[in-house]
Design a protein around this motif. Structure first.
Motif, PDB file in Angstrom:
ATOM      1  N   ARG A 291      -4.702   2.731   4.548  1.00  0.00           N
ATOM      2  CA  ARG A 291      -5.682   2.564   5.310  1.00  0.00           C
ATOM      3  C   ARG A 291      -5.492   3.647   6.505  1.00  0.00           C
ATOM      4  O   ARG A 291      -4.366   4.356   6.636  1.00  0.00           O
ATOM      5  CB  ARG A 291      -5.426   1.113   6.186  1.00  0.00           C
ATOM      6  N   GLU A 293      -5.335   3.386   9.562  1.00  0.00           N
ATOM      7  CA  GLU A 293      -4.261   2.941  10.493  1.00  0.00           C
ATOM      8  C   GLU A 293      -3.150   3.788  10.087  1.00  0.00           C
ATOM      9  O   GLU A 293      -1.926   4.115  10.776  1.00  0.00           O
ATOM     10  CB  GLU A 293      -4.303   1.451  10.613  1.00  0.00           C
ATOM     11  N   THR A 338     -12.763   8.070   1.239  1.00  0.00           N
ATOM     12  CA  THR A 338     -12.501   6.672   1.915  1.00  0.00           C
ATOM     13  C   THR A 338     -13.553   6.112   1.192  1.00  0.00           C
ATOM     14  O   THR A 338     -14.775   6.277   1.262  1.00  0.00           O
ATOM     15  CB  THR A 338     -12.573   7.008   3.438  1.00  0.00           C
ATOM     16  N   GLY A 341     -12.625   1.358   3.621  1.00  0.00           N
ATOM     17  CA  GLY A 341     -11.796   1.522   4.793  1.00  0.00           C
ATOM     18  C   GLY A 341     -10.524   1.908   4.057  1.00  0.00           C
ATOM     19  O   GLY A 341      -9.459   2.041   4.858  1.00  0.00           O
ATOM     20  N   THR A 342     -10.505   2.072   2.678  1.00  0.00           N
ATOM     21  CA  THR A 342      -9.133   2.652   2.078  1.00  0.00           C
ATOM     22  C   THR A 342      -9.306   4.073   1.641  1.00  0.00           C
ATOM     23  O   THR A 342     -10.182   4.434   1.128  1.00  0.00           O
ATOM     24  CB  THR A 342      -9.023   1.856   0.849  1.00  0.00           C
TER      25      THR A 342
END
Length: 359
Positions: A291, A293, A338, A341-342
């Motif tokens: 992710r 993040e 991407t 979101g991955t």
């Protein structure tokens, strides 16, 4: 053919190949910035123009007296991963160019005044040099125009070449006459041409302009052309005449210029913090999808470990910005993608994998 004739033929082919790659790297090439390169393109103008027309459907204009060569690279597939500027700077670029075309010789103060007035008259966001962001944006725009040879900025005087400014635009249709990106990039010549012409041009454009071309990004027609004996021969011949080689893999295609003449941006490279971070993020993605993040956390650990490095990112939110800039580079070079979101590493990233050494 005599030995001298063979040597001359080899020299011509080498110079044509170099000229093609010079224009791929710098579509607006001026004698002021590259005298030797421009002189080569001027001397080998005819075969260089023919190469771009036949293989890519792109027009090349060489003006010996004005001292510039312009490759008009057009596409019906604008690449949003590699913008020159942000929206604000693009707006200022248009306003500055419009003013300099009508008033080529001016002062920096007068130019900024007219740009501010033009923005207000057109209902655009206000432009104010008291704002640091606007000063930075204007400096970037003028720096770009100087780099292209279209402007000489000798503070406080600004001198422009209106002809070069008009040559910056490569779109097939004038922007003021259309309402959408699709209309702006539409090339009428292919509407009545044989399908094979568009297949040849669209495939070659992708190969010479994109860092990597994956099979799943090509249309069925493009892939059929590339895998047919005749299409493959055309592509391999064209790439060879440009002094490059075509690498074919199960996942896609990669054009390699061993001399790096056609390369406008290099990777890997340590000339920016974002490129260093991008290479390190690839190591994280080699472990599996992540992710965004997760990449931010990776960047945070990097900044914590090396506190004197990447000072522009050593502030609140710096890890997020570093991860975003690094990921943007990876996507631009076709090394990551991407989806939902991955972030996943793409096959071309294997070229930069770290290999373990064994005794």
């Amino acid at each position: 053919m005599s030995r001298t004739g063979n040597q001359l033929a080899r020299l011509e082919s080498e110079e044509v190949a170099r000229g093609v790659r010079l224009l791929l790297a710098r579509p607006l090439l001026t004698a002021v910035h590259d005298h030797d390169g421009f002189d080569l393109i001027r001397r080998r103008r005819e075969p260089i123009v023919k190469w771009f027309d036949y293989y890519c459907g792109w027009r090349v204009l060489v003006e010996p007296r004005a001292g510039y060569a312009r490759l008009f690279k057009t596409t019906q597939r604008p690449d949003r991963t590699r913008p020159l500027f942000d929206r604000r700077r693009y707006m200022l670029l248009c306003l500055v160019c419009a003013e300099l075309v009508t008033t080529p010789t001016t002062t920096a103060e007068a130019l900024t005044t007219r740009v501010r007035q033009a923005a207000a008259a057109d209902g655009l966001p206000s432009f104010d040099l008291d704002r640091r962001s606007d000063r930075s944006a204007l400096a970037d725009v003028l720096g770009f125009l100087e780099e292209q040879g279209a402007v000489e900025n000798d503070d406080p005087h600004v001198r422009a070449d209106p002809m070069l400014i008009t040559r910056l635009l490569a779109a097939p249709a004038p922007p003021s006459t259309v309402d959408s990106i699709e209309d702006l990039t539409r090339e009428a010549r292919y509407e009545s041409a044989h399908r094979s012409l568009w297949q040849r041009h669209s495939v070659m454009r992708r190969l010479v302009d994109d860092p990597v071309v994956y099979r799943d990004e090509l249309t069925a027609g493009q892939l059929a052309f590339l895998t047919s004996p005749s299409g493959r021969k055309i592509v391999q011949t064209g790439i060879g005449l440009a002094g490059c080689t075509l690498e074919e893999r199960a996942e896609g295609y990669l054009v390699v210029d061993a001399d790096a003449i056609a390369t406008d941006t290099r990777f890997p490279d340590d000339d920016s913090n974002a490129k260093v971070a991008a290479l390190l993020l690839l190591d994280r993605l080699a472990q599996g999808p992540a992710r965004f993040e997760d990449l931010v956390e990776e960047a945070r650990e990097l900044l914590t470990k090396f506190r004197t490095w990447a000072k522009a990112y050593q502030s609140d939110g710096g890890a997020g910005r570093l991860a975003a800039d690094g990921l943007e580079l990876l996507e631009a070079f076709g090394l990551a993608r991407t989806e939902n979101g991955t972030v996943r590493r793409l096959p071309a990233a294997a070229r930069y994998a770290v290999e373990e050494l064994h005794d």
